[in-house]
Structure formats: structure tokens, C-alpha cells
Design a protein around this motif. Structure first.
Motif, PDB file in Angstrom:
ATOM      1  N   PHE A   1       0.824  -1.206   0.000  1.00 15.54           N
ATOM      2  CA  PHE A   1       0.000   0.000   0.000  1.00 15.54           C
ATOM      3  C   PHE A   1       0.857   1.253   0.000  1.00 15.54           C
ATOM      4  CE2 PHE A   1      -4.069   2.095   1.178  1.00 15.54           C
ATOM      5  CZ  PHE A   1      -4.926   1.286   0.455  1.00 15.54           C
ATOM      6  N   ASN A   2       2.084   1.142  -0.517  1.00 15.02           N
ATOM      7  CA  ASN A   2       2.964   2.314  -0.537  1.00 15.02           C
ATOM      8  C   ASN A   2       3.006   2.992  -1.903  1.00 15.02           C
ATOM      9  OD1 ASN A   2       4.204   0.136  -1.668  1.00 15.02           O
ATOM     10  ND2 ASN A   2       6.185   0.423  -0.674  1.00 15.02           N
ATOM     11  N   CYS A   3       2.612   2.277  -2.959  1.00 11.21           N
ATOM     12  CA  CYS A   3       2.689   2.854  -4.302  1.00 11.21           C
ATOM     13  C   CYS A   3       1.662   3.949  -4.519  1.00 11.21           C
ATOM     14  CB  CYS A   3       2.513   1.760  -5.360  1.00 11.21           C
ATOM     15  SG  CYS A   3       3.908   0.617  -5.443  1.00 11.21           S
ATOM     16  N   ASN A   4       0.667   4.033  -3.643  1.00  8.82           N
ATOM     17  CA  ASN A   4      -0.366   5.051  -3.822  1.00  8.82           C
ATOM     18  C   ASN A   4      -0.219   6.190  -2.823  1.00  8.82           C
ATOM     19  OD1 ASN A   4      -1.083   2.797  -2.130  1.00  8.82           O
ATOM     20  ND2 ASN A   4      -3.075   3.714  -1.803  1.00  8.82           N
ATOM     21  N   LYS A   5       0.993   6.403  -2.323  1.00  4.31           N
ATOM     22  CA  LYS A   5       1.207   7.499  -1.386  1.00  4.31           C
ATOM     23  C   LYS A   5       1.184   8.852  -2.075  1.00  4.31           C
ATOM     24  CE  LYS A   5       4.238   9.025   2.365  1.00  4.31           C
ATOM     25  NZ  LYS A   5       5.424   8.706   3.188  1.00  4.31           N
ATOM     26  N   CYS A   6       1.784   8.936  -3.258  1.00  3.57           N
ATOM     27  CA  CYS A   6       1.890  10.215  -3.962  1.00  3.57           C
ATOM     28  C   CYS A   6       0.840  10.376  -5.052  1.00  3.57           C
ATOM     29  CB  CYS A   6       3.283  10.371  -4.571  1.00  3.57           C
ATOM     30  SG  CYS A   6       4.601  10.352  -3.330  1.00  3.57           S
ATOM     31  N   HIS A   7       0.283   9.279  -5.517  1.00  5.42           N
ATOM     32  CA  HIS A   7      -0.769   9.323  -6.539  1.00  5.42           C
ATOM     33  C   HIS A   7      -1.477   7.976  -6.515  1.00  5.42           C
ATOM     34  CE1 HIS A   7       1.996   6.817  -8.801  1.00  5.42           C
ATOM     35  NE2 HIS A   7       2.907   7.766  -8.733  1.00  5.42           N
ATOM     36  N   ASP A   8      -2.568   7.840  -7.214  1.00  4.09           N
ATOM     37  CA  ASP A   8      -3.282   6.565  -7.256  1.00  4.09           C
ATOM     38  C   ASP A   8      -2.340   5.464  -7.739  1.00  4.09           C
ATOM     39  OD1 ASP A   8      -5.434   8.000  -6.482  1.00  4.09           O
ATOM     40  OD2 ASP A   8      -6.691   7.558  -8.211  1.00  4.09           O
ATOM     41  N   HIS A   9      -2.548   4.280  -7.214  1.00  2.19           N
ATOM     42  CA  HIS A   9      -1.687   3.145  -7.552  1.00  2.19           C
ATOM     43  C   HIS A   9      -1.721   2.901  -9.060  1.00  2.19           C
ATOM     44  CE1 HIS A   9       0.188  -0.755  -7.502  1.00  2.19           C
ATOM     45  NE2 HIS A   9       0.245  -0.784  -6.182  1.00  2.19           N
ATOM     46  N   PRO A  10      -0.547   2.794  -9.699  1.00  3.45           N
ATOM     47  CA  PRO A  10      -0.541   2.643 -11.162  1.00  3.45           C
ATOM     48  C   PRO A  10      -1.004   1.278 -11.655  1.00  3.45           C
ATOM     49  CG  PRO A  10       1.689   2.519 -10.291  1.00  3.45           C
ATOM     50  CD  PRO A  10       0.809   2.902  -9.143  1.00  3.45           C
ATOM     51  N   PHE A  11      -1.011   0.250 -10.776  1.00  3.39           N
ATOM     52  CA  PHE A  11      -1.354  -1.086 -11.236  1.00  3.39           C
ATOM     53  C   PHE A  11      -2.442  -1.738 -10.384  1.00  3.39           C
ATOM     54  CE2 PHE A  11       3.252  -0.532 -12.096  1.00  3.39           C
ATOM     55  CZ  PHE A  11       3.132  -0.338 -13.456  1.00  3.39           C
ATOM     56  N   GLU A  12      -3.119  -0.959  -9.589  1.00  3.11           N
ATOM     57  CA  GLU A  12      -4.154  -1.505  -8.723  1.00  3.11           C
ATOM     58  C   GLU A  12      -5.258  -0.478  -8.539  1.00  3.11           C
ATOM     59  OE1 GLU A  12      -5.896  -3.350  -7.087  1.00  3.11           O
ATOM     60  OE2 GLU A  12      -4.910  -5.280  -6.872  1.00  3.11           O
ATOM     61  N   ARG A  13      -6.272  -0.879  -7.797  1.00  2.00           N
ATOM     62  CA  ARG A  13      -7.422  -0.005  -7.602  1.00  2.00           C
ATOM     63  C   ARG A  13      -7.218   0.987  -6.452  1.00  2.00           C
ATOM     64  NH1 ARG A  13     -11.928  -3.597  -4.353  1.00  2.00           N
ATOM     65  NH2 ARG A  13     -10.530  -4.642  -2.896  1.00  2.00           N
ATOM     66  N   TRP A  14      -6.123   0.855  -5.701  1.00  6.00           N
ATOM     67  CA  TRP A  14      -5.938   1.691  -4.517  1.00  6.00           C
ATOM     68  C   TRP A  14      -5.658   3.147  -4.900  1.00  6.00           C
ATOM     69  CZ3 TRP A  14      -8.023  -1.793  -2.048  1.00  6.00           C
ATOM     70  CH2 TRP A  14      -7.591  -3.111  -2.036  1.00  6.00           C
ATOM     71  N   THR A  15      -6.282   4.062  -4.177  1.00  8.31           N
ATOM     72  CA  THR A  15      -6.147   5.486  -4.475  1.00  8.31           C
ATOM     73  C   THR A  15      -5.274   6.169  -3.425  1.00  8.31           C
ATOM     74  OG1 THR A  15      -8.082   6.152  -3.190  1.00  8.31           O
ATOM     75  CG2 THR A  15      -8.461   5.467  -5.472  1.00  8.31           C
ATOM     76  N   GLN A  16      -4.815   7.355  -3.771  1.00  3.70           N
ATOM     77  CA  GLN A  16      -4.033   8.148  -2.829  1.00  3.70           C
ATOM     78  C   GLN A  16      -4.867   8.495  -1.601  1.00  3.70           C
ATOM     79  OE1 GLN A  16      -3.347  12.251  -3.750  1.00  3.70           O
ATOM     80  NE2 GLN A  16      -1.188  12.134  -3.116  1.00  3.70           N
ATOM     81  N   LYS A  17      -6.128   8.813  -1.806  1.00  2.00           N
ATOM     82  CA  LYS A  17      -7.005   9.131  -0.682  1.00  2.00           C
ATOM     83  C   LYS A  17      -7.089   7.950   0.277  1.00  2.00           C
ATOM     84  CE  LYS A  17     -11.755  10.529   0.444  1.00  2.00           C
ATOM     85  NZ  LYS A  17     -11.954   9.427   1.415  1.00  2.00           N
ATOM     86  N   GLN A  18      -7.197   6.730  -0.251  1.00  3.03           N
ATOM     87  CA  GLN A  18      -7.286   5.554   0.605  1.00  3.03           C
ATOM     88  C   GLN A  18      -6.018   5.363   1.432  1.00  3.03           C
ATOM     89  OE1 GLN A  18      -8.156   2.687  -2.472  1.00  3.03           O
ATOM     90  NE2 GLN A  18     -10.339   2.648  -1.971  1.00  3.03           N
ATOM     91  N   TYR A  19      -4.887   5.765   0.880  1.00  2.26           N
ATOM     92  CA  TYR A  19      -3.628   5.642   1.618  1.00  2.26           C
ATOM     93  C   TYR A  19      -3.715   6.406   2.935  1.00  2.26           C
ATOM     94  CZ  TYR A  19       1.340   6.128   2.751  1.00  2.26           C
ATOM     95  OH  TYR A  19       2.557   6.112   3.395  1.00  2.26           O
ATOM     96  N   TYR A  20      -4.100   7.663   2.863  1.00  2.00           N
ATOM     97  CA  TYR A  20      -4.144   8.491   4.066  1.00  2.00           C
ATOM     98  C   TYR A  20      -5.343   8.145   4.945  1.00  2.00           C
ATOM     99  CZ  TYR A  20      -0.304  10.991   1.994  1.00  2.00           C
ATOM    100  OH  TYR A  20       0.926  11.292   1.462  1.00  2.00           O
ATOM    101  N   ASP A  21      -6.440   7.721   4.340  1.00  4.97           N
ATOM    102  CA  ASP A  21      -7.586   7.254   5.136  1.00  4.97           C
ATOM    103  C   ASP A  21      -7.171   6.071   6.016  1.00  4.97           C
ATOM    104  OD1 ASP A  21      -9.128   9.127   3.873  1.00  4.97           O
ATOM    105  OD2 ASP A  21     -10.169   7.716   2.558  1.00  4.97           O
ATOM    106  N   LEU A  22      -6.384   5.152   5.459  1.00 14.05           N
ATOM    107  CA  LEU A  22      -5.977   3.959   6.205  1.00 14.05           C
ATOM    108  C   LEU A  22      -4.879   4.282   7.216  1.00 14.05           C
ATOM    109  CD1 LEU A  22      -6.752   0.988   6.312  1.00 14.05           C
ATOM    110  CD2 LEU A  22      -4.958   0.509   4.641  1.00 14.05           C
ATOM    111  N   ALA A  23      -3.958   5.164   6.832  1.00 14.64           N
ATOM    112  CA  ALA A  23      -2.895   5.560   7.761  1.00 14.64           C
ATOM    113  C   ALA A  23      -3.460   6.248   8.998  1.00 14.64           C
ATOM    114  CB  ALA A  23      -1.898   6.468   7.055  1.00 14.64           C
ATOM    115  N   ALA A  24      -4.648   6.831   8.879  1.00 13.68           N
ATOM    116  CA  ALA A  24      -5.259   7.537  10.007  1.00 13.68           C
ATOM    117  C   ALA A  24      -5.523   6.615  11.190  1.00 13.68           C
ATOM    118  CB  ALA A  24      -6.559   8.211   9.556  1.00 13.68           C
TER     119      ALA A  24
END
Length: 820
Positions: free
Chosen positions: A487-510
């Protein structure tokens, strides 16, 4: 049955056919098609930009299915209703109803077609039409305007993950001068990619082509943003798990998108379809997959943030293959052999009892069997399978098992004095050891690690968050370790090869932002606690983000629980699609040498399992047995698949991912060190710990061995939970260490070792040779090996020196250095 020669004619025809360059392919001479099948069974085109990708299959006399999409003769009735490309893409021409007639080799099949809206006004959607077109043209790719800083002063979101940002960039930058609403054809947005004015990215489209006309119509309609338009909910990739008979032949892929409002749309022409292994399968921009050589490759389809994948198998010449019925010990074997039968691979025989004993000892306990233990097993008169099952039962849960698996989890939980202090590292390692010895269910183990609070000395699992001090680092490590998701590839932008988004990164880190830390009462002690205050801020938007899970299931704790408790409960739930699956895959890789998903901690749509049925069944079994780790290990080790020989046959020598034969694996650093001591019968003397301690019992990676032995052979530094930290390859430094290093030399020269005992107790040099083989390689010597060994001992200055030289040669052999 078709003759073998037909396959080579088929390969030659496929390789040489101009169809690969866009012209119609021909059915190879000698191939007999008995039935045609087509997808979709009917076509409805609702506007001028709509289309449908045909997939036409021919069933051959031998039961194989061949993609004949580019071979069939296609006629529309009425002729002016639609156009059909040589790749089978159907586009509307005039409103009406009719039929496509598909003919090949005297067979015919019909596809009803309905066309509407070709003359009606069509409102172009920025979200549903323009963004996919620009993505397909490459405008928002990482090499173009989707790059971090854009190109030539114009930046778009990478792969179009932010349509609002992109719309503003297009319409607001340069005061909107990219558009000429009065004369859309004079808009820079069209002129540049169409080659009307210089464009660094080159010519991407031409007037009259669908993408050009979509963009032109959108400009003419006022470059509007329809932010509320239904978005893509999921996509499907067809066909699923297809087989391509021979290198050079092709399979057309088809992509369907389902939107949030339920509408289904063919998006093949705008989707991105790629191969995971281009040396085995090449996929072009239209989704045509062409076989390069025998093997398997994953095909990933991506469209507007949604992903789908499948495995494509290139069969190669298997015309002479005849499946030989093979015994099955458990349902594990059934699921593996079902696939082997389907891809025409014959499994190997089972390994010898000697090989099995060494293999299962190394895998389950991390050390080889001592000679007397091995001899007891070989002398057991019970049937081989029965005594093997009994050995598995005896080893799983044994004291040596506990030390071996404690070492593995010490790697994953980063037991490292650099982070935890010496006392803290020992405390966490001992806690792990107690959990392994008690066979604590895996879900409880993970929950304790994620939620532990208090002193890192008194409640050691709390040290997990002493090491991972930042909320984003804790989240990244936890998802990779316990879910197998990076879940680190979507830290700066949406994951280039998966459905994970940048927003989800910070939502989960919370979920990790409300963790407090303070010094304890003694030196190097730290106390971990929940503070129930503090929020996560997205550094790019500056906005506070509340905690939220990236995918939902209904087994969650109420908001009154601490955030870490909420996160941990969500992670370990049996409803979580990744938790049990990732662990099962990890254990399978440890025991079989390669995971059902590789890398084991990189589960994503574009990295599907090699045997999804097996992974699903193993996961269900693990959950049904209460996350019992020992049960899972026993289940795998008792299968016939686990007991395959390394030796291959004519039908499986190229298989590396389907478990048709055992894979030789280099011993890990700790196991190799311990195996040298067991093989020579030498007492272990590791620095900083009592004599007799195994390398697997060392608290962390800070203990130095002479010659840097553990580092040279890849012991991980324990600075992350990634499996990639441990090196398992073979490099020159290892060979030099084995030949000249002190570890082997000291073990062999020890006057109190087993080599000295063997020489002193055996007057017959042949018996000495055999005893050394049993002690070091865990098998009896063959007659030719005995003869060679006797000769070598006889030529040495003394019997002891000859035996030592032979022991050195055996330890340096692949048979010792690899688990087979």
C-alpha cells in the motif's frame, strides 16, 4: 486425433500470417473445426461511438479451442448496418436491425445486431468518454503530461485519476487557449496530437478516427465537466484462463466495464491490456495476445481505475502427451493435478525416504536430521507414506520447529536491537517463541501485535510500534505483512497497477495516527499507548482525513473502540479477503519454494495466483480450523505434491510454477550454518550466546560471525517486513566463503567432531565414506561414490585428513547447499 505435424504447420502459419500485422489470418491446413462459438451472442449498439469486440472460437476435433476471430468471413445483413475491422471490432454505421454471419471451414454462426442513435445528438461525457480517450492516447501517461512535473508546462493527473484537476488544467491554463469552441478543429487539443502543429509526443490520432471525433464533439459542446457521471465499478476480462496452442498464435482479449448505474459497456479499444511476462506472451495496443514461447503469463486489463486479470497458458507441442494416472494423498494433490492435467504436464514421482527426511527436517525445523535419527526413520518398516505422515506429526510443534519459525517471525517483526535495544530484542523474540510454542492462532497473534500497549519490555509485542514510529510507515508495513498488499505505491498518486487510491492511503494511515510513546521507568524502555486524539492530514491537499477502510466488510468494531483495535479487527476478520490468503500463500512458498502468488507479499489484480482454486481451498481450510498454523503446515507436508522428487520427466522439465516437481532451494544463512554444525557433529559456538545455540536463535542480525558468514548468505537486516530483505541467490562471495572461510574449516578441523569419531570407530574406509555421506548428505553413498571416496582417503597423508577432505567436498556440493 490430429497428427503432430499439424502443430508445426499451425505454428508456422500463425507466425507467418499477415494477420499479426492486421490482415486476415487463415485456418492452417489440416486443422478441422467442428463447431463455432462467438461472444457476445448478440450486439446492441446505442450511439455513434459505441462498439463491440467479437471473440470467435473454433472447437477442433481434438477438443481444443482456437481463437478464429481473425479467420472467419464476416458479412453484415444489411451490409450498411455496421463495419467490422479485421480484428473483429464492430462499430455502427446506420440505425437498424440485422445480423452478422460468421463463416469458417463450412461452418456458420449468426449474431443478431441492433443499431440505434447513429444520427441522434450524443452528449459527450468528459468522465466517461474524454478521459478514457486521452488515457488511451497516452496524454496522461507517466512519460507524458502525467509525469510528476508534466511536460512543456502542461500537467495532468497520472492516468487520469483526478478528472476535476484535469478539466481545470485543460480549460483554465493559458486562459483556455487550448480550445476554439467556434472552430473545434483549430483547438490546440486536437491540432497537436493530430499532427496539425508540432507535438513532441508525435501524431496520436487522425481526423475521422473515433478518439478525434469524441474530442472534437466535446469541444463543440462547450468542454463541460460532468463530475456526477456514473463511474466504472468493475471490469471483466474475457476469455478467462485461455490456452494458446503454440508460439506465434494469438488470442484476442475483450474488456467490459460495468458502471455504478448498472450499465455495461465494451471498452476494449480504450482499455490497457498488458502481459506480466513479455518473453512468454506479448499483448499489443488492441488487446491481441500473441504467444512467444511455452509457459504462463498473467494478462492485466486496466480501465479508469478498475483492474481485472487472467492467466494465459501457451501450451506448446503437447500432441504426444498422455496423462498417466497418479496417486493422490490429499485434496491438495487433486487441485494441483487437475491443473497439471489441463496444461498437459506430468508430475514427477515422489522423492526417496532419504530425500524426504532431509527436506522435511530443513523445511519444518531448519536443521537436517542427525545420522542416528535418519537411520531410525529409514529402518522403520511401516509403509513409506505412513511413516512420513508420522514424521511430519512429530516435527511440527517440536522444540526445533519452534526455534525455526521463531526466527522467521523475528525477521518479519523486525527484531533488531538497533530499534529495540538488546533487552527489547530479546524480549520480543522470546514472546514470539512462546506464541509459536503454544500454537497461538494466527489471527490472535496478529491482533496482539497490532494492538499491544504498555512497556516494550513487559508487553513485548508493543515494540512493533516502537520500530514503526510514523503512522504512514506503520500502515504500509502492516498491510504488506498481514495482508500481502503493498500500500505504498499510492502514497503520492493513485496506484498505477491496482485499484488503490491516494485518498485511501491516508484514510488507512489515520488508524495509526493516535499512538502515543513515552519513556519507561528503566533505561531503553518505552511505553506505547493510545492517545484518542490527533488526526491524519493529507500533505498534498492539506485536508484532514478521517480513518476509513479501502474495502468494506461488515465485521468491524464500533467507532468507540480505539483506532488500532478497529484496524486490527478489520484486518484479521475471516471476511477480509487478504488476511488468511496472504498467510497461506506465505507458508506455501516457504514449503514449496515458490508461492501461489509471487512475490508473496504483493497480492494485486495484475499478479493472480497460479492455481486460484488451490489457494482458495487452502484459505478456507485455514480459516475453518481457527487459523491453526500447525494444521496448515501438516496438511501441506503430507501432500504428494510436497513430496515430489526434484528429478523431472519429459513433460515437466520446464515447469517452475505449477509444482509438478520439487524445486531445489539454497539453504538460508542460518540453516546453512546450523546444517554445517549438525553434519560435522561440532558444538556451535556463536558469539554473545551460550555454546550450543543455533544461528536461528540469535536475537537479531547484529551478531557477527567470522568472515561475515550470515551476511554473505543473505540473513536480512530486519529493517522492514518485506520478504525481499532475505537474499536467496547464489553469488561469487558465497563460493569464496565456502572454499576459504573459517566456518567450514573450523567445523571440520574440530578434534571432537563426528568426523574424528567416524574415522576412529571404523577400520573400513568404505564404511567411513558411507558414514560421511549419511552424516552430511543424509543418504547412503552409491557404489561409485564409495569407490571414489575410498581412493581419495587412501591417497591422503592420513585417514583422518582424507576423511576431512571428503567432508569438505561434500559440504561444498550442491547436494548439501540446497534443499531438494
Amino acid at each position: 486425433m490430429l497428427h503432430r505435424s499439424w502443430f508445426w504447420l499451425l505454428a508456422a502459419a500463425a507466425i507467418c500470417s499477415p494477420g499479426l500485422a492486421g490482415a486476415k489470418e487463415n485456418l492452417p491446413e489440416g486443422a478441422a473445426v467442428v463447431r463455432l462459438d462467438v461472444q457476445p451472442a448478440s450486439i446492441q449498439l446505442g450511439n455513434r461511438y459505441d462498439y463491440a469486440q467479437l471473440l470467435v472460437f473454433g472447437e477442433l476435433t481434438n477438443g481444443q479451442r482456437l481463437d478464429v476471430t481473425r479467420m472467419v468471413d464476416v458479412q453484415a445483413a444489411p451490409a450498411e448496418l455496421v463495419t467490422v475491422s479485421e480484428r473483429g471490432l464492430v462499430r455502427p454505421a446506420h440505425d437498424g436491425a440485422g445480423e452478422l454471419r460468421l463463416r469458417l471451414a463450412g461452418l456458420e454462426i449468426g449474431v443478431p445486431v441492433t443499431v440505434a442513435g447513429t444520427q441522434a445528438a450524443y452528449t459527450v461525457s468528459f468522465v466517461q468518454d474524454v478521459m478514457p480517450a486521452m488515457s488511451k492516447l497516452g496524454c496522461n501517461a507517466g512519460t507524458c503530461h502525467g509525469a510528476k512535473d508534466g511536460k512543456n508546462g502542461f500537467k495532468m493527473s497520472l492516468r487520469g485519476y483526478d478528472p476535476v484537476y484535469d478539466h481545470r488544467a485543460l480549460t483554465d491554463d493559458l486562459a483556455g487557449r487550448r480550445f476554439n469552441r467556434a472552430v473545434p478543429e483549430q483547438s490546440l487539443m486536437l491540432l497537436k496530437p493530430a499532427g496539425g502543429v508540432p507535438h513532441v509526443g508525435g501524431v496520436k490520432m487522425h481526423e475521422g478516427e473515433p478518439h478525434y471525433e469524441i474530442l472534437r464533439a466535446w469541444i463543440a459542446q462547450g468542454v463541460k465537466l460532468d463530475q456526477g457521471a456514473p463511474r466504472v465499478a468493475r471490469i471483466e476480462l474475457a476469455p478467462q484462463n485461455p490456452m494458446i496452442a503454440l508460439p506465434g498464435m494469438s488470442q484476442q482479449m475483450r474488456v467490459l466495464a460495468t458502471y455504478s448505474d448498472g450499465r455495461v459497456r465494451d471498452v476494449t479499444a480504450e482499455a490497457f491490456v498488458a502481459s506480466s511476462l513479455t518473453e512468454k506472451l506479448d499483448v499489443d495496443a488492441t488487446g491481441l495476445a500473441t504467444a512467444v514461447r511455452r509457459g504462463e503469463a498473467a494478462v492485466l486489463a486496466r480501465y479508469e481505475g478498475a483492474y481485472a486479470s487472467t492467466i494465459v497458458t501457451v501450451m506448446g507441442d503437447r500432441e504426444q502427451f498422455v496423462w498417466q494416472e497418479t496417486p493422490e494423498y490429499t485434496w491438495v494433490d487433486t487441485l494441483v493435478y487437475d491443473k497439471l492435467k489441463r496444461i498437459k504436464v506430468q508430475p514427477s514421482e515422489v522423492c526417496s525416504d532419504e530425500d524426504f527426511a532431509r527436506r522435511v527436517y530443513l523445511d519444518v525445523t531448519g536443521i537436517p536430521p542427525a545420522p542416528e535419527v535418519l537411520q531410525e526413520f529409514l529402518s522403520d518398516a511401516r509403509p513409506s507414506r505412513e511413516k512420513r505422515d508420522a514424521l511430519v506429526d512429530r516435527l511440527v510443534g517440536s522444540a526445533d520447529y519452534v526455534e525455526h519459525w521463531t526466527n522467521k517471525w523475528s525477521d518479519l517483526l523486525m527484531v533488531n536491537r538497533k530499534f529495540l535495544s538488546v533487552k527489547g530484542a530479546w524480549a520480543l523474540r522470546n514472546w514470539i517463541r512462546e506464541a509459536i510454542a503454544a500454537n497461538v492462532p494466527y489471527d490472535q497473534f496478529a491482533y496482539q501485535v497490532l494492538t499491544a500497549s504498555g512497556s516494550t519490555f513487559e508487553n513485548p509485542p508493543s515494540a512493533y510500534l516502537r520500530t514503526l514510529r510514523e503512522a504512514d510507515a506503520a500502515m504500509e508495513n502492516s498491510t504488506q505483512l498481514f495482508l500481502g498488499v503493498r500500500f505504498n505505491c499510492n502514497k503520492c498518486h493513485d496506484h498505477p497497477f491496482e485499484r488503490w487510491t491516494q485518498k485511501q492511503y491516508y484514510d488507512l494511515a489515520a488508524y495509526f495516527v493516535q499512538v502515543g510513546r513515552k519513556p519507561g521507568n528503566v533505561q531503553d524502555e518505552e511505553v506505547i499507548f493510545d492517545v484518542h486524539s490527533g488526526e491524519m492530514t493529507n500533505p498534498l491537499s492539506g485536508q484532514v482525513v478521517p480513518p476509513s477502510f479501502p474495502y468494506a466488510h461488515d465485521d468491524v468494531l464500533p467507532a468507540t473502540a480505539s483506532r488500532r483495535e478497529q484496524f486490527a479487527h478489520w484486518v484479521i476478520s475471516p471476511q477480509n479477503q487478504y488476511f488468511a490468503t496472504s498467510f497461506v500463500n506465505r507458508i506455501w512458498s516457504y514449503l514449496l519454494g515458490v508461492g501461489l502468488i509471487e512475490p508473496v507479499d504483493d497480492i494485486r489484480a495484475g499478479n493472480p495466483p497460479s492455481n486460484p482454486e488451490l489457494l482458495h481451498r487452502l484459505t478456507g481450510e485455514f480459516v475453518a480450523h481457527g487459523f491453526d498454523v500447525q494444521h496448515l503446515i501438516r496438511l501441506i507436508c503430507k501432500s504428494r505434491v510436497y513430496q515430489h522428487a526434484v528429478a523431472t520427466n519429459a513433460w515437466n522439465d520446464d515447469d517452475e510454477i505449477n509444482y509438478s516437481h520439487a524445486l531445489a532451494r539454497r539453504l538460508s544463512a542460518e540453516t546453512l550454518y546450523d546444517a554445517i554444525q549438525v553434519a560435522t557433529g561440532t558444538q556451535r559456538k556463536l558469539p554473545g550466546v551460550p555454546n550450543g545455540f543455533r544461528a536461528a536463535q540469535l536475537p537479531d542480525s547484529a551478531v557477527e560471525l567470522p568472515g561475515g558468514f550470515l551476511d554473505v548468505f543473505g540473513k536480512p537486516p530486519r529493517e522492514s517486513a518485506c520478504e525481499c530483505e532475505r537474499a536467496s541467490g547464489v553469488v561469487l562471495g558465497q563460493a569464496l566463503t565456502l572454499v576459504n572461510g573459517p566456518i567450514i574449516a573450523d567445523a571440520i578441523a574440530d578434534p571432537n567432531n563426528r568426523i574424528t569419531t567416524i574415522v576412529q570407530s571404523q577400520n573400513d574406509n568404505a564404511a567411513v565414506v558411507d558414514a560421511l555421506f549419511v552424516s552430511i548428505l543424509c543418504r547412503h553413498a552409491r557404489p561409485d561414490e564409495v569407490a571414489t571416496g575410498v581412493q581419495a582417503i587412501g591417497e591422503a597423508p592420513s585417514r583422518l585428513e582424507g576423511a576431512q577432505d571428503l567432508a569438505w567436498a561434500l559440504i561444498n556440493s550442491p547436494a548439501f547447499l540446497f534443499n531438494h
